[in-house]
Scaffold this active site. Structure first.
Site, PDB file in Angstrom:
ATOM      1  N   GLU A   1     -12.388   6.284   4.154  1.00  9.36           N
ATOM      2  CA  GLU A   1     -12.053   6.882   5.452  1.00  9.36           C
ATOM      3  C   GLU A   1     -13.357   7.384   6.058  1.00  9.36           C
ATOM      4  O   GLU A   1     -13.687   8.568   6.002  1.00  9.36           O
ATOM      5  CB  GLU A   1     -11.020   7.990   5.252  1.00  9.36           C
ATOM      6  CG  GLU A   1      -9.719   7.410   4.685  1.00  9.36           C
ATOM      7  CD  GLU A   1      -8.845   8.433   3.986  1.00  9.36           C
ATOM      8  OE1 GLU A   1      -9.142   9.641   4.066  1.00  9.36           O
ATOM      9  OE2 GLU A   1      -7.864   8.018   3.342  1.00  9.36           O
TER      10      GLU A   1
ATOM     11  N   TYR B   1     -17.881  30.288  46.210  1.00 10.23           N
ATOM     12  CA  TYR B   1     -17.222  29.132  45.594  1.00 10.23           C
ATOM     13  C   TYR B   1     -16.001  29.523  44.764  1.00 10.23           C
ATOM     14  O   TYR B   1     -15.019  28.798  44.697  1.00 10.23           O
ATOM     15  CB  TYR B   1     -18.202  28.385  44.689  1.00 10.23           C
ATOM     16  CG  TYR B   1     -19.260  27.574  45.405  1.00 10.23           C
ATOM     17  CD1 TYR B   1     -19.369  27.571  46.794  1.00 10.23           C
ATOM     18  CD2 TYR B   1     -20.157  26.804  44.680  1.00 10.23           C
ATOM     19  CE1 TYR B   1     -20.341  26.833  47.437  1.00 10.23           C
ATOM     20  CE2 TYR B   1     -21.146  26.060  45.315  1.00 10.23           C
ATOM     21  CZ  TYR B   1     -21.232  26.085  46.689  1.00 10.23           C
ATOM     22  OH  TYR B   1     -22.190  25.343  47.316  1.00 10.23           O
TER      23      TYR B   1
ATOM     24  N   PHE C   1      -2.320   6.198  12.167  1.00  6.05           N
ATOM     25  CA  PHE C   1      -2.445   7.613  11.807  1.00  6.05           C
ATOM     26  C   PHE C   1      -3.716   8.245  12.328  1.00  6.05           C
ATOM     27  O   PHE C   1      -3.901   9.464  12.258  1.00  6.05           O
ATOM     28  CB  PHE C   1      -2.412   7.778  10.283  1.00  6.05           C
ATOM     29  CG  PHE C   1      -3.369   6.857   9.573  1.00  6.05           C
ATOM     30  CD1 PHE C   1      -4.728   6.986   9.724  1.00  6.05           C
ATOM     31  CD2 PHE C   1      -2.878   5.828   8.768  1.00  6.05           C
ATOM     32  CE1 PHE C   1      -5.613   6.127   9.082  1.00  6.05           C
ATOM     33  CE2 PHE C   1      -3.752   4.964   8.121  1.00  6.05           C
ATOM     34  CZ  PHE C   1      -5.122   5.118   8.274  1.00  6.05           C
TER      35      PHE C   1
ATOM     36  N   ARG D   1     -13.514  29.803  47.570  1.00  6.43           N
ATOM     37  CA  ARG D   1     -13.400  28.638  48.443  1.00  6.43           C
ATOM     38  C   ARG D   1     -13.000  27.384  47.679  1.00  6.43           C
ATOM     39  O   ARG D   1     -12.266  26.525  48.193  1.00  6.43           O
ATOM     40  CB  ARG D   1     -14.744  28.402  49.145  1.00  6.43           C
ATOM     41  CG  ARG D   1     -14.636  27.422  50.293  1.00  6.43           C
ATOM     42  CD  ARG D   1     -15.967  26.944  50.855  1.00  6.43           C
ATOM     43  NE  ARG D   1     -17.101  27.816  50.634  1.00  6.43           N
ATOM     44  CZ  ARG D   1     -18.355  27.387  50.753  1.00  6.43           C
ATOM     45  NH1 ARG D   1     -18.615  26.115  51.030  1.00  6.43           N
ATOM     46  NH2 ARG D   1     -19.357  28.215  50.548  1.00  6.43           N
TER      47      ARG D   1
ATOM     48  N   ASN E   1       1.641  10.768   6.324  1.00  3.83           N
ATOM     49  CA  ASN E   1       0.788   9.923   7.169  1.00  3.83           C
ATOM     50  C   ASN E   1       1.269  10.003   8.614  1.00  3.83           C
ATOM     51  O   ASN E   1       2.144   9.253   9.038  1.00  3.83           O
ATOM     52  CB  ASN E   1       0.848   8.475   6.695  1.00  3.83           C
ATOM     53  CG  ASN E   1      -0.439   8.016   6.039  1.00  3.83           C
ATOM     54  OD1 ASN E   1      -0.563   6.873   5.643  1.00  3.83           O
ATOM     55  ND2 ASN E   1      -1.419   8.891   5.932  1.00  3.83           N
TER      56      ASN E   1
ATOM     57  N   HIS F   1      -2.176  16.356  -2.300  1.00  2.00           N
ATOM     58  CA  HIS F   1      -2.684  16.476  -0.936  1.00  2.00           C
ATOM     59  C   HIS F   1      -2.443  17.868  -0.351  1.00  2.00           C
ATOM     60  O   HIS F   1      -2.942  18.164   0.745  1.00  2.00           O
ATOM     61  CB  HIS F   1      -2.061  15.408  -0.043  1.00  2.00           C
ATOM     62  CG  HIS F   1      -2.611  14.029  -0.283  1.00  2.00           C
ATOM     63  ND1 HIS F   1      -2.658  13.454  -1.530  1.00  2.00           N
ATOM     64  CD2 HIS F   1      -3.141  13.107   0.565  1.00  2.00           C
ATOM     65  CE1 HIS F   1      -3.188  12.239  -1.441  1.00  2.00           C
ATOM     66  NE2 HIS F   1      -3.498  12.016  -0.165  1.00  2.00           N
TER      67      HIS F   1
ATOM     68  N   TYR G   1       0.832  -1.205   0.000  1.00  2.31           N
ATOM     69  CA  TYR G   1       0.000   0.000   0.000  1.00  2.31           C
ATOM     70  C   TYR G   1       0.864   1.252   0.000  1.00  2.31           C
ATOM     71  O   TYR G   1       1.775   1.423   0.806  1.00  2.31           O
ATOM     72  CB  TYR G   1      -0.933   0.027   1.211  1.00  2.31           C
ATOM     73  CG  TYR G   1      -1.632   1.359   1.366  1.00  2.31           C
ATOM     74  CD1 TYR G   1      -2.622   1.743   0.455  1.00  2.31           C
ATOM     75  CD2 TYR G   1      -1.278   2.246   2.379  1.00  2.31           C
ATOM     76  CE1 TYR G   1      -3.243   2.977   0.562  1.00  2.31           C
ATOM     77  CE2 TYR G   1      -1.897   3.480   2.493  1.00  2.31           C
ATOM     78  CZ  TYR G   1      -2.882   3.841   1.576  1.00  2.31           C
ATOM     79  OH  TYR G   1      -3.491   5.064   1.674  1.00  2.31           O
TER      80      TYR G   1
END
Length: 508
Positions: free
Chosen positions: A413, A280, A328, A283, A196, A84, A54
């Site tokens: 994906e 609060y 990844f 405290r 990746n 990409h 791959y």
């Protein structure tokens, strides 16, 4: 300068942040170099044997079933970077890109990526010689790694894309030329190995976490100052209370509050008053600030694990196995980023409530909005508005990114982490938190001027003195933005924290 030696296994948050801030050069250990070379040999063998691997001899994502002819396998790697690099929006700050580069080197030094040693050394050269790729901040969904931003970063290695060098933005090829770096010719599988990974979200998270850890201490200082001017008690910080609910962060915060207020004449002056309990926001400082501390400790564990992990795909093992998996996927970091964002937003929430108590005469017993002559003068009225606006903005940023998912790559994906979006949100919140802390410190110093000549606690006094060295008491209305920005810079530069720790010892 002694280089930071990376081996993929032992990098700490502090080492990474220090290297980025101080321009510490990077190098690989001898063992890491051997592992990288061995990993590459496995890929070369797979290519010679024409095995289907791959991203090495196939396409990517939904196109992984397309086998690429051997003569096109190297062109495939350039294509993956080009295709990409589809990010948009303003670029990441230089420190984010440099941290990403450092984390990429550390991950690949583990020896599971199949990258060539010469390519990894060129990536190191970018860091060491100050070439900073221009990386758009938007475009990652945080599942197949941070594909888009890491493609933009990696394009510079082959002489494409854009980069900043010596303060000037230029074409990637020109930046390499000026820095004396030869562009890389990618071998089979290297383009995919470069993109990746989860290093962008992890870099963002690491830098934000570092700021959050320091701000947690600053908020303890601000809370201590508010406690004193509001005539609070320090009974709530007693050790016995916190050791029977032993969350580490709660115990540490209570310890900090005791150190900061130690020796306070203000607190001791009203030990027999009829007020039994504080609000609060005063405290419960150990419980609220402490819970954030525990969250940040969890985030540190996640990030340091991720910083020293192999997140590429495929992974090349010592025995020649090349396995395709999902390291990844950014889910561990994504959840941690959302948790950190919420925890930092809570520090701002409680700080704004203390600011409100100081400016409200019905709650503080002090002049309205901390200024004499209210009506003619508005004092710190709008400073509290600003804190409220920042806190409200944080609530929107704190909506978890990781609960969302959207399919990509033709549904290959089909679940993504949104981890990088979560990390970007955390950076917005930590910046807002800094300004809320600055406003609380300004109000605390002004209130201290108004009501007493008694000496505050040792840490409170040290903080007050730093503030008054840079920002004067406000007798009449003036623009508050410069004052807030000045205190924000004092926070960024650790001036306030450093002065307090000089007298209290290290805060936890």
């Amino acid at each position: 300068m002694e280089p930071l030696q990376l081996d993929g296994n032992n990098l700490t948050l502090e080492q990474a942040v220090r290297a980025v801030k101080n321009n510490t050069p990077l190098s690989l250990t001898a063992e890491a170099r051997d592992r990288v070379n061995h990993s590459r040999e496995q890929i070369d063998t797979a290519v010679r044997e024409r095995r289907v691997v791959y991203g090495v001899t196939t396409g990517f994502g939904a196109l992984s079933n397309v086998v690429i002819p051997p003569e096109d396998a190297r062109a495939l790697q350039n294509n993956v970077l080009r295709s990409h690099a589809a990010g948009v929006g303003p670029p990441f700050e230089d420190e984010v890109v440099r941290m990403t580069t450092l984390l990429m080197v550390n991950s690949m030094s583990k020896g599971y990526s199949g990258i060539c040693l010469s390519t990894l050394e060129t990536l190191i050269a970018l860091f060491n010689k100050g070439v900073v790729p221009v990386v758009p901040a938007q475009g990652s969904v945080g599942a197949s790694g941070d594909l888009a931003p890491m493609a933009h970063l990696s394009l510079v290695l082959i002489g494409r894309g854009r980069a900043r060098y010596q303060g000037e933005e230029m074409e990637g090829a020109e930046a390499l030329k000026r820095a004396g770096i030869e562009p890389v010719t990618l071998a089979e599988g290297e383009g995919l190995a470069l993109i990746n990974g989860t290093q962008v979200m992890t870099a963002l998270g690491a830098l934000t976490l570092c700021r959050g850890l320091r701000l947690a201490k600053v908020l303890d200082i601000a809370a201590a100052m508010s406690l004193e001017v509001l005539l609070g008690t320090n009974t709530q910080f007693h050790k016995r209370i916190h050791h029977i609910r032993p969350h580490p962060g709660q115990i540490d915060t209570a310890s900090n509050m005791r150190k900061i207020t130690d020796g306070s004449e203000i607190i001791s002056s009203h030990k027999d008053c009829d007020r039994v309990q504080d609000a609060y926001s005063l405290r419960c400082v150990p419980q609220v600030h402490g819970a954030t501390r525990d969250t940040l400790a969890h985030v540190r564990r996640v990030l340091e694990t991720e910083m020293n992990s192999a997140t590429e795909n495929p992974l090349v093992f010592e025995n020649g196995q090349v396995l395709s998996g999902g390291n990844f996927h950014g889910q561990p970091v994504a959840l941690a980023m959302d948790f950190m964002t919420i925890a930092l937003a809570e520090l701002a929430n409680i700080s704004e409530r203390r600011i409100e108590r100081m400016v409200n005469p019905n709650l503080s017993g002090l002049p309205s909005f901390l200024i004499e002559g209210g009506g003619l003068h508005s004092g710190f009225m709008i400073a509290q508005y600003t804190a409220a606006a920042l806190v409200s903005e944080n609530k929107a940023w704190a909506h978890p990114a990781s609960v969302d998912s959207i399919p990509t790559s033709a549904n290959k994906e089909d679940h993504v982490s949104m981890g990088t979006i979560g990390a970007r949100k955390a950076r917005h919140v930590v910046e807002n938190l800094k300004y809320v802390a600055a406003i609380e410190l300004l109000c605390g110093a002004q209130a201290m001027d108004l009501f007493t000549n008694l000496k505050p606690g040792q840490g409170t006094l040290a903080a007050y003195q730093v503030l008054r060295n840079f920002v004067s008491h406000m007798d009449a209305d003036r623009e508050l933005n410069p004052d807030i920005e000045t205190v924000a810079r004092l926070i960024d530069n650790d001036d306030i924290l450093g002065a307090v720790e000089k007298v209290t010892g290290p805060l936890l």
